[in-house]
Write a protein that holds these residues in place. Structure first.
Motif, PDB file in Angstrom:
ATOM      1  N   GLY A  20       0.809  -1.214   0.000  1.00 38.92           N
ATOM      2  CA  GLY A  20       0.000   0.000   0.000  1.00 38.92           C
ATOM      3  C   GLY A  20       0.839   1.260   0.000  1.00 38.92           C
ATOM      4  N   SER A  21       1.920   1.262   0.782  1.00 41.27           N
ATOM      5  CA  SER A  21       2.803   2.425   0.830  1.00 41.27           C
ATOM      6  C   SER A  21       3.526   2.616  -0.494  1.00 41.27           C
ATOM      7  CB  SER A  21       3.819   2.259   1.967  1.00 41.27           C
ATOM      8  OG  SER A  21       3.172   2.123   3.211  1.00 41.27           O
ATOM      9  N   ALA A  22       4.037   1.518  -1.059  1.00 41.85           N
ATOM     10  CA  ALA A  22       4.740   1.605  -2.343  1.00 41.85           C
ATOM     11  C   ALA A  22       3.805   2.097  -3.440  1.00 41.85           C
ATOM     12  CB  ALA A  22       5.321   0.241  -2.707  1.00 41.85           C
ATOM     13  N   MET A  23       2.580   1.593  -3.431  1.00 46.69           N
ATOM     14  CA  MET A  23       1.598   1.990  -4.441  1.00 46.69           C
ATOM     15  C   MET A  23       1.337   3.492  -4.379  1.00 46.69           C
ATOM     16  SD  MET A  23      -2.375   0.667  -4.789  1.00 46.69           S
ATOM     17  CE  MET A  23      -2.669   0.777  -3.016  1.00 46.69           C
ATOM     18  N   TYR A  24       1.039   3.996  -3.200  1.00 51.17           N
ATOM     19  CA  TYR A  24       0.671   5.407  -3.085  1.00 51.17           C
ATOM     20  C   TYR A  24       1.841   6.321  -3.444  1.00 51.17           C
ATOM     21  CZ  TYR A  24      -1.013   9.819  -1.245  1.00 51.17           C
ATOM     22  OH  TYR A  24      -1.385  11.134  -1.123  1.00 51.17           O
ATOM     23  N   LEU A  25       3.000   6.058  -2.864  1.00 49.77           N
ATOM     24  CA  LEU A  25       4.109   6.997  -2.997  1.00 49.77           C
ATOM     25  C   LEU A  25       4.707   7.008  -4.397  1.00 49.77           C
ATOM     26  CD1 LEU A  25       5.778   6.402   0.460  1.00 49.77           C
ATOM     27  CD2 LEU A  25       4.374   8.332  -0.254  1.00 49.77           C
ATOM     28  N   THR A  26       4.690   5.877  -5.092  1.00 51.82           N
ATOM     29  CA  THR A  26       5.211   5.887  -6.461  1.00 51.82           C
ATOM     30  C   THR A  26       4.201   6.489  -7.431  1.00 51.82           C
ATOM     31  OG1 THR A  26       4.468   3.590  -6.738  1.00 51.82           O
ATOM     32  CG2 THR A  26       6.776   3.940  -6.159  1.00 51.82           C
ATOM     33  N   ARG A  27       2.913   6.270  -7.191  1.00 54.61           N
ATOM     34  CA  ARG A  27       1.915   6.810  -8.113  1.00 54.61           C
ATOM     35  C   ARG A  27       1.816   8.329  -8.010  1.00 54.61           C
ATOM     36  NH1 ARG A  27      -3.503   4.428  -7.647  1.00 54.61           N
ATOM     37  NH2 ARG A  27      -3.752   4.681  -9.878  1.00 54.61           N
ATOM     38  N   VAL A  28       2.157   8.880  -6.854  1.00 53.25           N
ATOM     39  CA  VAL A  28       2.194  10.332  -6.705  1.00 53.25           C
ATOM     40  C   VAL A  28       3.239  10.944  -7.636  1.00 53.25           C
ATOM     41  CG1 VAL A  28       2.962  12.144  -5.101  1.00 53.25           C
ATOM     42  CG2 VAL A  28       1.264  10.468  -4.364  1.00 53.25           C
ATOM     43  N   ALA A  29       4.274  10.168  -7.956  1.00 53.77           N
ATOM     44  CA  ALA A  29       5.430  10.714  -8.670  1.00 53.77           C
ATOM     45  C   ALA A  29       5.397  10.507 -10.179  1.00 53.77           C
ATOM     46  CB  ALA A  29       6.707  10.084  -8.111  1.00 53.77           C
ATOM     47  N   VAL A  30       4.418   9.760 -10.692  1.00 53.53           N
ATOM     48  CA  VAL A  30       4.391   9.469 -12.130  1.00 53.53           C
ATOM     49  C   VAL A  30       3.022   9.817 -12.701  1.00 53.53           C
ATOM     50  CG1 VAL A  30       6.067   7.606 -11.851  1.00 53.53           C
ATOM     51  CG2 VAL A  30       3.629   7.077 -11.849  1.00 53.53           C
ATOM     52  N   PRO A  31       2.929  10.055 -14.008  1.00 57.36           N
ATOM     53  CA  PRO A  31       1.630  10.331 -14.627  1.00 57.36           C
ATOM     54  C   PRO A  31       0.702   9.121 -14.508  1.00 57.36           C
ATOM     55  CG  PRO A  31       3.429  11.002 -16.073  1.00 57.36           C
ATOM     56  CD  PRO A  31       4.039  10.190 -14.974  1.00 57.36           C
ATOM     57  N   GLN A  32      -0.499   9.337 -14.000  1.00 60.46           N
ATOM     58  CA  GLN A  32      -1.429   8.234 -13.780  1.00 60.46           C
ATOM     59  C   GLN A  32      -1.995   7.662 -15.070  1.00 60.46           C
ATOM     60  OE1 GLN A  32      -2.287   6.902 -10.411  1.00 60.46           O
ATOM     61  NE2 GLN A  32      -0.258   7.797 -10.617  1.00 60.46           N
ATOM     62  N   GLU A  33      -1.935   8.428 -16.153  1.00 62.14           N
ATOM     63  CA  GLU A  33      -2.481   7.932 -17.411  1.00 62.14           C
ATOM     64  C   GLU A  33      -1.562   6.922 -18.092  1.00 62.14           C
ATOM     65  OE1 GLU A  33      -1.387  12.337 -18.190  1.00 62.14           O
ATOM     66  OE2 GLU A  33      -1.736  11.009 -16.476  1.00 62.14           O
ATOM     67  N   ALA A  91      11.975   4.486 -11.955  1.00 60.42           N
ATOM     68  CA  ALA A  91      12.785   5.706 -11.883  1.00 60.42           C
ATOM     69  C   ALA A  91      12.729   6.492 -13.186  1.00 60.42           C
ATOM     70  CB  ALA A  91      14.228   5.347 -11.544  1.00 60.42           C
ATOM     71  N   ALA A  92      12.661   5.777 -14.312  1.00 57.37           N
ATOM     72  CA  ALA A  92      12.633   6.448 -15.613  1.00 57.37           C
ATOM     73  C   ALA A  92      11.357   7.247 -15.830  1.00 57.37           C
ATOM     74  CB  ALA A  92      12.793   5.410 -16.725  1.00 57.37           C
ATOM     75  N   LYS A  93      10.308   6.918 -15.087  1.00 53.90           N
ATOM     76  CA  LYS A  93       9.020   7.593 -15.261  1.00 53.90           C
ATOM     77  C   LYS A  93       8.761   8.679 -14.217  1.00 53.90           C
ATOM     78  CE  LYS A  93       6.848   3.537 -17.371  1.00 53.90           C
ATOM     79  NZ  LYS A  93       6.624   4.188 -18.689  1.00 53.90           N
ATOM     80  N   VAL A  94       9.594   8.728 -13.187  1.00 52.19           N
ATOM     81  CA  VAL A  94       9.370   9.678 -12.100  1.00 52.19           C
ATOM     82  C   VAL A  94       9.546  11.112 -12.593  1.00 52.19           C
ATOM     83  CG1 VAL A  94      10.352  10.572  -9.948  1.00 52.19           C
ATOM     84  CG2 VAL A  94       9.933   8.122 -10.214  1.00 52.19           C
ATOM     85  N   GLN A  95       8.620  11.965 -12.192  1.00 52.41           N
ATOM     86  CA  GLN A  95       8.705  13.397 -12.469  1.00 52.41           C
ATOM     87  C   GLN A  95       8.857  14.112 -11.132  1.00 52.41           C
ATOM     88  OE1 GLN A  95       5.253  14.457 -14.802  1.00 52.41           O
ATOM     89  NE2 GLN A  95       5.869  13.174 -16.532  1.00 52.41           N
ATOM     90  N   VAL A  96      10.068  14.581 -10.868  1.00 55.66           N
ATOM     91  CA  VAL A  96      10.380  15.168  -9.565  1.00 55.66           C
ATOM     92  C   VAL A  96       9.464  16.347  -9.259  1.00 55.66           C
ATOM     93  CG1 VAL A  96      12.170  16.280  -8.187  1.00 55.66           C
ATOM     94  CG2 VAL A  96      12.766  14.394  -9.719  1.00 55.66           C
ATOM     95  N   GLY A  97       9.063  17.068 -10.292  1.00 56.06           N
ATOM     96  CA  GLY A  97       8.171  18.206 -10.080  1.00 56.06           C
ATOM     97  C   GLY A  97       6.854  17.805  -9.451  1.00 56.06           C
ATOM     98  N   ARG A  98       6.370  16.607  -9.784  1.00 57.93           N
ATOM     99  CA  ARG A  98       5.116  16.129  -9.191  1.00 57.93           C
ATOM    100  C   ARG A  98       5.277  15.923  -7.689  1.00 57.93           C
ATOM    101  NH1 ARG A  98       1.125  14.501 -12.526  1.00 57.93           N
ATOM    102  NH2 ARG A  98       1.621  14.297 -14.740  1.00 57.93           N
ATOM    103  N   VAL A  99       6.408  15.362  -7.298  1.00 59.42           N
ATOM    104  CA  VAL A  99       6.655  15.126  -5.876  1.00 59.42           C
ATOM    105  C   VAL A  99       6.740  16.454  -5.137  1.00 59.42           C
ATOM    106  CG1 VAL A  99       8.185  14.039  -4.199  1.00 59.42           C
ATOM    107  CG2 VAL A  99       7.881  13.002  -6.461  1.00 59.42           C
ATOM    108  N   ALA A 100       7.446  17.414  -5.723  1.00 55.60           N
ATOM    109  CA  ALA A 100       7.581  18.724  -5.086  1.00 55.60           C
ATOM    110  C   ALA A 100       6.224  19.402  -4.931  1.00 55.60           C
ATOM    111  CB  ALA A 100       8.526  19.601  -5.909  1.00 55.60           C
ATOM    112  N   ARG A 101       5.393  19.317  -5.990  1.00 53.77           N
ATOM    113  CA  ARG A 101       4.059  19.929  -5.905  1.00 53.77           C
ATOM    114  C   ARG A 101       3.214  19.251  -4.838  1.00 53.77           C
ATOM    115  NH1 ARG A 101       4.418  19.871 -11.524  1.00 53.77           N
ATOM    116  NH2 ARG A 101       2.998  18.086 -11.672  1.00 53.77           N
ATOM    117  N   TRP A 102       3.351  17.938  -4.726  1.00 60.67           N
ATOM    118  CA  TRP A 102       2.585  17.188  -3.729  1.00 60.67           C
ATOM    119  C   TRP A 102       2.962  17.635  -2.320  1.00 60.67           C
ATOM    120  CZ3 TRP A 102       4.121  13.419  -0.079  1.00 60.67           C
ATOM    121  CH2 TRP A 102       3.089  12.666   0.473  1.00 60.67           C
TER     122      TRP A 102
END
Length: 628
Positions: A416-429, A528-539
């Motif tokens: 559950g933790s891995a799911m939430y925290l990684t999905r916050v960082a990548v485009p959901q589409e 890691a290749a899909k992570v958008q750091v800006g999304r994490v910062a905005r979150w």
């Protein structure tokens, strides 16, 4: 758009999947028809959200600009929509042995999202689904209720759907694409023989459930538990016992959704007794359960499963494929595992974020080919596998006792933790990105399969097997997770409460979370290749900003209808020590009270009827003497 066709998309079914899908498609300019066999409001379960569900609908709002979706991702938003609900601050689990009350060493707790990001919530689905349907006129969604779909045909150019109103003539509409959101009924899955005769799933359960009044709060029965920090009923209740579990989903109306889900190998169906007799027999075995539920009264008939493929009482089903020529199945039409961990709406939210952008582009391009939607099938099959292995393994762990259950439960915490925290960082589409129950995260998928392999080993024995489960989880929990994640005894002697996602509580918790997130991403290059750091910062920044915006809205609410302020009052009142007991029927925990009326707090939605089809240009055009 699809020239020469009546609609771009026909949606069959108007539950939470069909209704929110239709709103989002219509907002993107996709001409949408919804066909509903029944009529709202109507009873349905699937009433509890989890952090990733809330985030999915929040993301969907950002993606499609349908602000009313706020009703699907926060308790205050739900109340502003006029729906019955309850703030969910945690997941509470109590282990029950026959004849023995639940004790603190048999309690487990996992915090959900706390304010300002949370809380998650329970929703009376009859209210919530109806709320979304009532938005159809605003978004120009055409809607026919009390209308059956009687036939479907398709070819490379279009789909043809034959519909029959309850009091009208059968007719055929044309569309570029059809989405089956009929759930267990799964109209298109049955038509094309897509449903597997054997679901090929490790979870094997049946269920009985309903809505009840006169359900007592657990904190009126058990001593307060400081480790939990909230009333136990301030979250979703899970009573666990050998061979099954009981859910308790409280609402601010004083009603509670209660259901029992049973391992069919341990508790085979006895058709000689009624659903209520079976319910009472199980409740009477466990003192804490009996004290809470023993005097409850059903407010509607109790349902016992037996309606899925061939009338079997098993609730699991799956399909060989989720799409075909000019159609696709929504998640609940394609497969189901168990209510445990509330994965139904979670899968729906993930699907919507992927499908809506694809459909909008397909409508624009005029290309609804199967290859465009194939990635949705790939990720869904992986998600169902992950959910089944976590849930099926949980059911199996209950056969061996509390200690075994505890260490398999740790897997759910991790997933559950891995799911939430990684999905916050990548485009959901992105269907190739992290999915439900951490599908598409290779290291987590390996962990899930390993734990499932251990618990289903034919040679599994309670003591040695539990040690193997503990060792496997100890290996993946490291110091970056913060205190309390590694030092779990083999057989717990205290309440274990995990507050890993409680980012609103302390900055330290947030730092631990981010440290662990970086470690997880680094060990999975495809993620890691899909992570958008800006999304994490905005979150992170948004978490801080919401504290101030929520406070302003509370103050403004007090000057107006009082709804937002009242919602936050109930959120605060479920904190341990905020109010004095008894808590059962306590006005401080109920929405519709005399005090609310005196203060002018809105307690019902301002609704309007959308059952009529007079605003349907296609229907009018096909009636003699009328024009579009």
């Amino acid at each position: 758009m699809s020239d020469g066709l009546d609609y771009d998309v026909v949606v069959i079914g108007s539950g939470i999947a069909g209704s929110t899908l239709a709103l989002c498609l219509a907002k993107q300019g996709v001409r949408t028809l919804v066909v509903e066999k029944g009529r709202h409001p109507h009873f349905v379960i699937g009433e509890s959200t989890v952090p990733s569900t809330s985030y999915s609908f929040e993301y969907l709002n950002e993606l499609t600009d349908v602000p009313e979706l706020a009703a699907a991702y926060s308790y205050p938003g739900l109340k502003k929509a006029g729906c019955t609900g309850w703030p969910k601050q945690h997941f509470w689990f109590g282990w029950n042995d026959p004849g023995e009350p639940v004790t603190p060493d048999k309690e487990l707790c996992f915090y959900a999202l706390l304010p300002p990001r949370g809380p998650d919530f329970h929703a009376n689905r009859a209210d919530l689904d109806h709320f979304f349907v009532k938005l159809f006129p605003k978004y120009e969604v055409t809607y026919h209720d009390k209308t059956a779909v009687t036939a479907f045909e398709s070819d490379e150019t279009s789909a043809r759907v034959t519909i029959k109103p309850e009091n009208g003539d059968e007719r055929t509409v044309t569309a570029a694409y059809v989405v089956d959101c009929t759930g267990h009924a799964s109209f298109l899955a049955k038509k094309f023989g897509m449903r597997k005769a054997d679901p090929e799933l490790s979870t094997n359960s049946r269920s009985l459930f309903g809505h009840f009044k006169n359900v007592k709060f657990l904190d009126d029965i058990l001593p307060a538990n400081d480790e939990v920090g909230f009333l136990r009923d301030g979250g979703t209740i899970h009573h666990i016992f050998k061979g099954g579990w009981i859910w308790g989903i409280r609402f601010d109306s004083g009603v509670m959704s209660v259901g029992i889900t049973l391992d069919r190998d341990v508790w085979p169906l006895d058709e000689s007794i009624t659903a209520e007799e079976e319910l009472r027999t199980i409740i009477d075995r466990y003192p804490t359960v009996k004290a809470a539920l023993g005097e409850m009264v059903p407010i509607r008939p109790i349902i016992r499963t037996g309606r899925v493929h061939g009338g079997t009482d098993r609730i699991q089903f799956s399909v060989n494929a989720i799409h075909g020529e000019r159609f696709i199945l929504s998640p609940h039409s394609a497969g189901f595992i168990d209510p445990l961990f509330s994965t139904g709406i979670l899968l729906t939210g993930a699907f919507l974020n992927r499908f809506v952008p694809l459909a909008a582009k397909a409508a624009k391009d005029g290309d609804w080919g199967m290859e465009r939607f194939r990635p949705l099938e790939t990720v869904f099959m992986r998600e169902i596998e992950m959910v089944d292995k976590v849930v099926g393994g949980m059911f199996r762990s209950w056969r061996y006792g509390h200690a075994t259950f505890t260490h398999y439960w740790r897997l759910w915490l991790y997933v559950g933790s891995a799911m939430y925290l990684t999905r916050v960082a990548v485009p959901q589409e992105d269907a190739a990105g992290p999915g439900v129950f951490a599908a598409n995260i290779p290291s987590v998928e390996r962990l899930v399969r390993r734990m499932h392999e251990i618990i289903f080993d034919p040679a599994f024995e309670a003591e040695s097997g539990t040690k193997a489960l503990k060792a496997t989880m100890d290996e993946v929990w490291d110091a970056s997770h913060g205190p309390g994640m590694m030092d779990w005894p083999l057989d717990p002697d205290r309440t274990l409460c995990v507050k890993f996602l409680a980012t609103g509580e302390t900055r330290l918790a947030q730092l631990h979370m981010l440290k662990w997130w970086r470690s997880l991403v680094a060990s999975n290059p495809t993620v890691a290749a899909k992570v958008q750091v800006g999304r994490v910062a905005r979150w992170i920044l948004d978490n801080r900003k919401r504290k101030h915006t929520d406070q302003r809205e509370i103050e403004e609410s007090r000057k107006g209808d009082g709804v937002f302020a009242k919602a936050y009052t109930i959120i605060e009142n479920i904190r341990l020590g905020a109010i004095k007991g008894p808590f059962t029927d306590n006005p401080a925990l109920l929405w519709n009270t005399d005090a609310d009326a005196a203060a002018g707090v809105e307690v019902t939605a301002k609704a309007y009827d959308v059952h009529a089809t007079e605003n349907d240009p296609v229907a009018r055009a096909k009636q003699p003497g009328k024009s579009a």
